[in-house]
Design an enzyme around this catalytic site. Structure first.
Site, PDB file in Angstrom:
ATOM      1  N   ASP A 222      34.243  12.534 -10.733  1.00  0.00           N
ATOM      2  CA  ASP A 222      33.935  12.488  -9.314  1.00  0.00           C
ATOM      3  C   ASP A 222      32.546  13.082  -9.119  1.00  0.00           C
ATOM      4  O   ASP A 222      32.308  14.238  -9.466  1.00  0.00           O
ATOM      5  CB  ASP A 222      34.991  13.315  -8.554  1.00  0.00           C
ATOM      6  CG  ASP A 222      34.939  13.066  -7.065  1.00  0.00           C
ATOM      7  OD1 ASP A 222      34.154  12.184  -6.634  1.00  0.00           O
ATOM      8  OD2 ASP A 222      35.673  13.762  -6.338  1.00  0.00           O
TER       9      ASP A 222
ATOM     10  N   ASP B  15      31.230   6.438  -6.436  1.00  0.00           N
ATOM     11  CA  ASP B  15      30.998   7.732  -7.067  1.00  0.00           C
ATOM     12  C   ASP B  15      32.224   8.331  -7.736  1.00  0.00           C
ATOM     13  O   ASP B  15      32.282   9.523  -7.969  1.00  0.00           O
ATOM     14  CB  ASP B  15      30.461   8.717  -6.018  1.00  0.00           C
ATOM     15  CG  ASP B  15      31.452   8.937  -4.886  1.00  0.00           C
ATOM     16  OD1 ASP B  15      32.333   8.086  -4.693  1.00  0.00           O
ATOM     17  OD2 ASP B  15      31.354   9.966  -4.202  1.00  0.00           O
ATOM     18  N   GLU B  16      33.207   7.517  -8.045  1.00  0.00           N
ATOM     19  CA  GLU B  16      34.465   8.058  -8.550  1.00  0.00           C
ATOM     20  C   GLU B  16      35.129   7.024  -9.445  1.00  0.00           C
ATOM     21  O   GLU B  16      35.137   5.830  -9.099  1.00  0.00           O
ATOM     22  CB  GLU B  16      35.361   8.284  -7.333  1.00  0.00           C
ATOM     23  CG  GLU B  16      36.232   9.489  -7.359  1.00  0.00           C
ATOM     24  CD  GLU B  16      37.160   9.476  -6.164  1.00  0.00           C
ATOM     25  OE1 GLU B  16      38.333   9.738  -6.361  1.00  0.00           O
ATOM     26  OE2 GLU B  16      36.696   9.182  -5.046  1.00  0.00           O
TER      27      GLU B  16
END
Lengths: 371, 365
Positions: free
Chosen positions: B11, B105-106
């Site tokens: 993350d 983003d993860e």
């Protein structure tokens, strides 16, 4: 209108005609069975506007007349009554059924004049068909028809009458079957028409155990006469696709193998395929086939191999396993021949040995596989 | 010994805000948010400095500015974030192709089997975090454990720029001590309800049997029952399956008259079909959305047994649905179409290449 009829006699007739009653309709009259009582017979008729069915049974008639009686209610009460004489009498718009043991049932009816009239058959031509032949024609083709209301032409079976030849063709756009009968005695009738699937499936349930049936072909209707019953349907007035142009003339690859064995293998392997696609893959190498499947959702897979007659070449081709099983199940005899041209081209299936006077051919498109 | 999966959850820390701080060094160490400046804008991402002012994403921008008058507000640059995201995803793929991105983003990674053949998932996670830093100058947090659920909860523990490893034998204890609101998938409302039942930590939740949880929470109770026991069998899914395709158009002036609406709908159809043709999918359900001048909205849909394969059938279905709305009561403000119940085209039997009917209609009797 006043008559008396044996319960079992009436019930059998109601069972037949009730198959045409639409399960839901905006027109209440279509939920009714039309009774027309005359001399020593009751004539019953139902319709859903596309199909119509009529039959008759013996009765003791005191007073003739016609009325439309709600079908489902009448069926339900008749089913429950013991097999004795039932007395029907119509008083204004109420029909009263009385029994010997003192039961009395009243049903509100509709006037017979509201009921759609029988189709007018123009340019009628009649054929006598052995019901065995007709059942075979229907059985070999009906499963390939489409249920897609956007493709009306494919929601029936094409019947083609040619000089001394008869053909039945059905397709849902992904698979196709063509059954030709060369033993069909026909002198001067040439015509092609699409007969709705529903008519054919009703015919199947009606004509089992009967030797000869009459098939009537009119300008806009088809009619089947059997055992005192008449089934009508409108013909599908659409153009059937040019099926001959899509049949490959030559096939680069041919394989012939034991039919039962192949069906059993496909059945076992396809248990492991994805529920959504039921994809099974055939990998053919010289005299050898590998049938496999792979379900990425459940992480399960299966494969089976066998020696076959496949003289040369290499080919990998995937099919919908359900379609493949269904096609194989409709092939007669011990051996099946499969003709193929490539991974993305139509495959042809036919019995290695055709039945006498017959030519059965099935086509199945493969699944596009992404590599 | 390795009967457990090795799952990593990566993350990125305050991703959008960190990208902006990296690209413009004078923003570093300052409270910054990404978002619009309009009266109805909200915070899309907040830097850790801004979070100290209790600013968080989805907060109205006006409120954020009140909390921190010196707040730097940057309009979002999504192309830039997508570019950085691709660099990060490329790093993941050096280790495994079992990558399930959740957003830019993860992502989840299944490294049970990995390309370099490393036995330690912790080392992989550390390498990945180092490479992300080297390539993009951004920090990421990682959670390493036996399944997606535990890995996801773990990545949040030492955030930012940290790593948490929960080994198989530690999962039970870890979840027992975990405050209930930290369970991924248990939101604020459910957490409150749980607290009213005396459930504050995993250990309390463990006391409830399956029927009790289903009684209190319905079907999702079964999920709570599993996760508190560290059970999560969901695989890392590499292909994100789209459930539907849709498009809608709001007209600058309301449409009046059936013909005008019909023509407009045809355009919506064609637009959606163009987009569909690039995607390997065909749907079985068509949904029409129609919003009237008074903002009342209606949706009508129709499903078929087989996927719709061509624009003509699609148009016809859409028009049939529209027909049900005639006569129109008032002007039409918006028309939308959704194509759902998708089947990947790659797994559908190909159509028989019948010659097109249009070429020979004159032969029709």
């Amino acid at each position: 209108m006043k008559f008396s009829v044996q319960k079992e006699t009436l019930y059998l007739s109601l069972q037949k005609v009730s198959k045409v009653i639409p399960s839901r309709s905006t027109l209440p009259i279509l939920g009714c069975v039309l009774f027309h009582v005359d001399q020593d017979k009751i004539h019953l008729r139902t319709t859903d506007l596309e199909l119509a069915m009529s039959t008759s049974c013996d009765a003791i008639i005191e007073e003739s007349g016609s009325v439309a009686i709600p079908g489902r209610l009448l069926m339900e009460i008749t089913a429950e009554l013991p097999d004795t004489a039932l007395n029907f009498s119509l008083d204004s718009d109420l029909i009263t059924i009385t029994t010997l043991f003192g039961g009395e049932y009243k049903i509100a009816t509709r006037p017979a004049s509201e009921f759609p009239s029988s189709p007018v058959l123009e340019d009628l031509k009649e054929f006598d068909f052995s019901s065995e032949d007709l059942l075979r024609i229907i059985d070999k083709t009906i499963y390939c028809t489409s249920a897609d209301e956007n493709k009306v032409a494919l929601t029936g079976v094409l019947f083609q009458f040619k000089e001394n030849e008869f053909r039945a063709v059905a397709t849902d756009g992904h698979r196709m079957v063509r059954l030709m009968k060369n033993d069909f005695i026909n002198t001067d009738y040439e015509r092609e028409l699409i007969i709705p699937t529903k008519f054919l499936s009703l015919a199947t349930s009606g004509i089992k155990g009967i030797s000869t049936v009459g098939l009537g072909l009119a300008k806009n209707h088809v009619r089947l006469t059997f055992d005192g019953t008449i089934l009508y349907s409108r013909i599908i007035g659409e153009r059937f696709p040019d099926y001959e142009s899509v049949l490959p003339m030559n096939n680069r690859y041919h394989l012939t193998t034991d039919l039962d064995n192949l069906i059993a293998m496909v059945k076992r392997v396809s248990i492991f395929s994805s529920r959504n696609t039921t994809q099974v893959t055939l990998k053919l190498t010289e005299n050898h086939v590998l049938i496999s499947t792979n379900n990425s959702e459940t992480n399960s897979s299966a494969k089976e191999e066998m020696d076959i007659l496949f003289p040369e070449g290499e080919l990998t081709i995937s099919f919908n396993g359900d379609f493949l099983k269904e096609i194989l199940r409709h092939i007669d005899g011990d051996q099946v021949t499969i003709g193929m041209n490539g991974t993305l081209s139509a495959a042809l299936f036919y019995p290695e040995k055709q039945q006498e006077g017959e030519d059965l051919l099935m086509l199945l498109m493969p699944i596009r596989t992404v590599s | 010994m390795d009967e457990y999966h090795k799952i990593i959850h990566i993350d990125m820390d305050a991703f959008f805000a960190s990208v902006e701080q990296f690209d413009t060094p004078e923003y570093k160490g300052k409270p910054l948010v990404v978002g619009g400046r309009g009266p109805r804008s909200v915070v899309a991402a907040a830097s850790y400095e801004a979070r100290k002012y209790k600013i968080h994403s989805a907060m109205p921008m006006t409120q954020a500015r009140r909390l921190c008058p010196t707040l730097i507000i940057i309009p979002p640059r999504f192309e830039r974030y997508a570019l950085v995201s691709r660099q990060i995803m490329d790093i993941f793929h050096e280790y495994t192709d079992l990558v399930e991105p959740l957003s830019l983003d993860e992502a989840f990674l299944d490294v049970t089997v990995n390309k370099p053949g490393m036995s330690s998932a912790t080392l992989i996670a550390e390498e990945i975090r180092r490479k992300i830093w080297e390539k993009t100058g951004l920090t990421a947090s990682a959670g390493v454990s036996i399944n997606k659920f535990v890995a996801k909860v773990a990545s949040d523990i030492n955030k930012p720029n940290g790593i948490t490893v929960i080994l198989p034998h530690e999962v039970g204890d870890f979840l027992k001590k975990l405050p209930i609101q930290k369970f991924y998938g248990i939101g604020a409302v459910t957490a409150e309800k749980m607290k009213s039942l005396g459930i504050h930590h995993g250990a309390d939740l463990l006391q409830f049997d399956l029927p009790a949880l289903i009684h209190h929470f319905g079907k999702v109770g079964a999920w709570y029952y599993d996760i508190v026991r560290g059970i999560d069998h969901r695989p890392v899914q590499t292909t994100y399956e789209r459930k539907s395709f849709g498009t809608e158009t709001t007209y600058s002036e309301d449409l009046y008259g059936e013909e005008a609406v019909r023509v407009a709908l045809e355009k919506v159809c064609e637009e959606l079909w163009r987009r569909l043709e690039k995607k390997p999918a065909a749907g079985k359900t068509v949904t029409l959305k129609i919003r009237y001048a008074d903002f009342t909205t209606k949706t009508i849909s129709k499903s078929y047994a087989a996927p719709i394969e061509n624009l003509e059938s699609f148009l016809e279905t859409a028009q049939q649905l529209l027909q049900k709305e005639f006569p129109l009561k008032m002007g039409v403000r918006l028309l939308g179409l959704t194509f759902s119940n998708l089947q990947a085209e790659s797994s559908v039997t190909l159509p028989i290449p019948f010659p097109s009917d249009k070429d020979n209609t004159e032969n029709n009797q």
